[in-house]
Design a protein around this motif. Structure first.
Motif, PDB file in Angstrom:
ATOM      1  N   TYR A 129     -14.418  38.077 -11.950  1.00 16.09           N
ATOM      2  CA  TYR A 129     -14.813  39.057 -12.987  1.00 16.09           C
ATOM      3  C   TYR A 129     -16.219  38.787 -13.505  1.00 16.09           C
ATOM      4  O   TYR A 129     -16.985  39.716 -13.741  1.00 16.09           O
ATOM      5  CB  TYR A 129     -13.814  39.059 -14.150  1.00 16.09           C
ATOM      6  CG  TYR A 129     -12.558  39.834 -13.865  1.00 16.09           C
ATOM      7  CD1 TYR A 129     -12.569  41.230 -13.810  1.00 16.09           C
ATOM      8  CD2 TYR A 129     -11.358  39.194 -13.632  1.00 16.09           C
ATOM      9  CE1 TYR A 129     -11.412  41.948 -13.538  1.00 16.09           C
ATOM     10  CE2 TYR A 129     -10.195  39.899 -13.360  1.00 16.09           C
ATOM     11  CZ  TYR A 129     -10.232  41.277 -13.319  1.00 16.09           C
ATOM     12  OH  TYR A 129      -9.093  41.979 -13.048  1.00 16.09           O
TER      13      TYR A 129
ATOM     14  N   ALA B  99     -16.512  41.811 -10.433  1.00 18.99           N
ATOM     15  CA  ALA B  99     -15.395  42.506  -9.772  1.00 18.99           C
ATOM     16  C   ALA B  99     -14.871  43.629 -10.662  1.00 18.99           C
ATOM     17  O   ALA B  99     -14.780  43.465 -11.879  1.00 18.99           O
ATOM     18  CB  ALA B  99     -14.271  41.523  -9.483  1.00 18.99           C
ATOM     19  N   ASN B 100     -14.534  44.761 -10.053  1.00 16.11           N
ATOM     20  CA  ASN B 100     -13.884  45.833 -10.811  1.00 16.11           C
ATOM     21  C   ASN B 100     -12.420  45.483 -11.055  1.00 16.11           C
ATOM     22  O   ASN B 100     -11.841  45.897 -12.058  1.00 16.11           O
ATOM     23  CB  ASN B 100     -13.943  47.155 -10.049  1.00 16.11           C
ATOM     24  CG  ASN B 100     -15.349  47.670  -9.911  1.00 16.11           C
ATOM     25  OD1 ASN B 100     -16.149  47.070  -9.205  1.00 16.11           O
ATOM     26  ND2 ASN B 100     -15.677  48.739 -10.612  1.00 16.11           N
ATOM     27  N   SER B 101     -11.841  44.734 -10.111  1.00 17.54           N
ATOM     28  CA  SER B 101     -10.415  44.430 -10.200  1.00 17.54           C
ATOM     29  C   SER B 101     -10.119  43.222  -9.323  1.00 17.54           C
ATOM     30  O   SER B 101     -10.857  42.923  -8.379  1.00 17.54           O
ATOM     31  CB  SER B 101      -9.641  45.674  -9.722  1.00 17.54           C
ATOM     32  OG  SER B 101      -8.290  45.395  -9.471  1.00 17.54           O
TER      33      SER B 101
END
Lengths: 167, 145
Positions: free
Chosen positions: A127, A131-133
């Motif tokens: 993150y 990162a988006n997810s």
């Protein structure tokens, strides 16, 4: 949730196909050929027809994703999604992501980190790098296919990726 | 379903009611805290003086709001270590390319169009709930500054 965790979620089911993401390519950054085959099989199971561009390491992924938009094979525009493994030869997944986010175009690319590692340090690092997810890869094909089905349903049917920027 | 509060930043009470209905219909029992504008969102998330604020499992953020807009909320969240990695899903009626790009550049995890049709809205919320509250691994609390 009313739906069981391992019940398949077909991309587009109950949701209007949205024309932007459906036509876009995916980038799979995965060094293990067996895992790459498993991703393709899992996506096929969920009728995901998007083109998949594979990169076996971070440098290759960066070349694909940060090339200027154009007719070149390495310049296809912003993908609907990047599936990024963390453990890669050369620069690892977190460093790949950090470099991608430092690029004006790469800053817009939706990236889902998929890893069998999910200790808090790895999750936080992903993150922090942008990162988006973060999704954990479960062991076994059926569990993996189910998770990937849900990832595809969310990012290819529901999420609006950024539109192409040039220059 | 993972524990955790959903912070809904939405100025339209009808949309809030619709969202609550959709969550309930889909068995999502997480607490939903709704605020009506960006200023209230910032007050909840980032109290002055660096005190710990609400750390929701998910923020559903409208863009067009009175006082402080959604993009300003997002930018402030990403600047502050207390909220830098909290997942934010933009849920808005706009699909303007400029809004989408600006939201991603400001640090949105995802950008969703708010469906007008209730069945579609319910299906959207179902997937949002299962994806962000069940499948996605959230960032661990206590981000390093």
């Amino acid at each position: 949730m009313s739906r069981g965790r391992h019940e398949p979620a077909h991309a587009g089911e109950a949701l209007r196909e949205h024309p932007l993401a459906a036509k876009r390519y995916l980038v799979l950054v995965e060094d293990n050929p067996d895992d790459a085959v498993m991703v393709r099989m899992a996506l096929q199971r969920h009728r995901v027809l998007n083109e998949i561009v594979a990169a076996a390491d971070g440098e290759t992924a960066l070349a694909i994703l940060t090339a200027p938009a154009g007719p070149n094979v390495l310049a296809r525009g912003i993908p609907a999604l990047v599936l990024l493994d963390l453990v890669l030869p050369g620069i690892d997944g977190v460093e790949t992501l950090r470099r991608l986010r430092a690029h004006p175009r790469g800053a817009l690319v939706p990236v889902v980190v998929m890893s069998s590692r999910d200790d808090p340090r790895a999750v936080r690092a992903a993150y922090e790098a942008g990162a988006n997810s973060f999704v954990r890869k479960p062991p076994g094909f059926d569990g993996f296919a189910s998770v990937l089905g849900e990832v595809a349903a969310y990012w290819l049917s529901l999420n609006h990726p950024p539109v192409e920027v040039r220059g | 379903m993972r524990d955790g509060t959903i912070l809904l930043v939405e100025d339209n009470p009808d949309d809030e009611a619709l969202l609550r209905m959709a969550l309930k219909k889909n068995g999502v029992t997480n607490e939903v805290v709704a605020v009506r504008d960006g200023e209230a969102a910032l007050a909840a998330l980032l109290p002055p003086g660096g005190a710990p604020g609400t750390r929701p499992a998910l923020v559903l953020l409208d863009l067009k709001m009175p006082k402080v807009g959604g993009l300003e909320v997002l930018a402030a969240m990403r600047r502050d270590p207390r909220t830098r990695t909290v997942p934010v899903v933009v849920l808005t009626t706009s699909v303007e390319p400029r809004d989408i790009e600006t939201a991603y550049r400001a640090g949105a995890n995802s950008y969703l169009r708010k469906p007008v049709d209730f069945a579609e809205f319910t299906a959207t919320i179902k997937l949002v709930g299962s994806y962000w509250l069940q499948l996605n691994r959230p960032p661990p609390p206590g981000d390093a500054p």
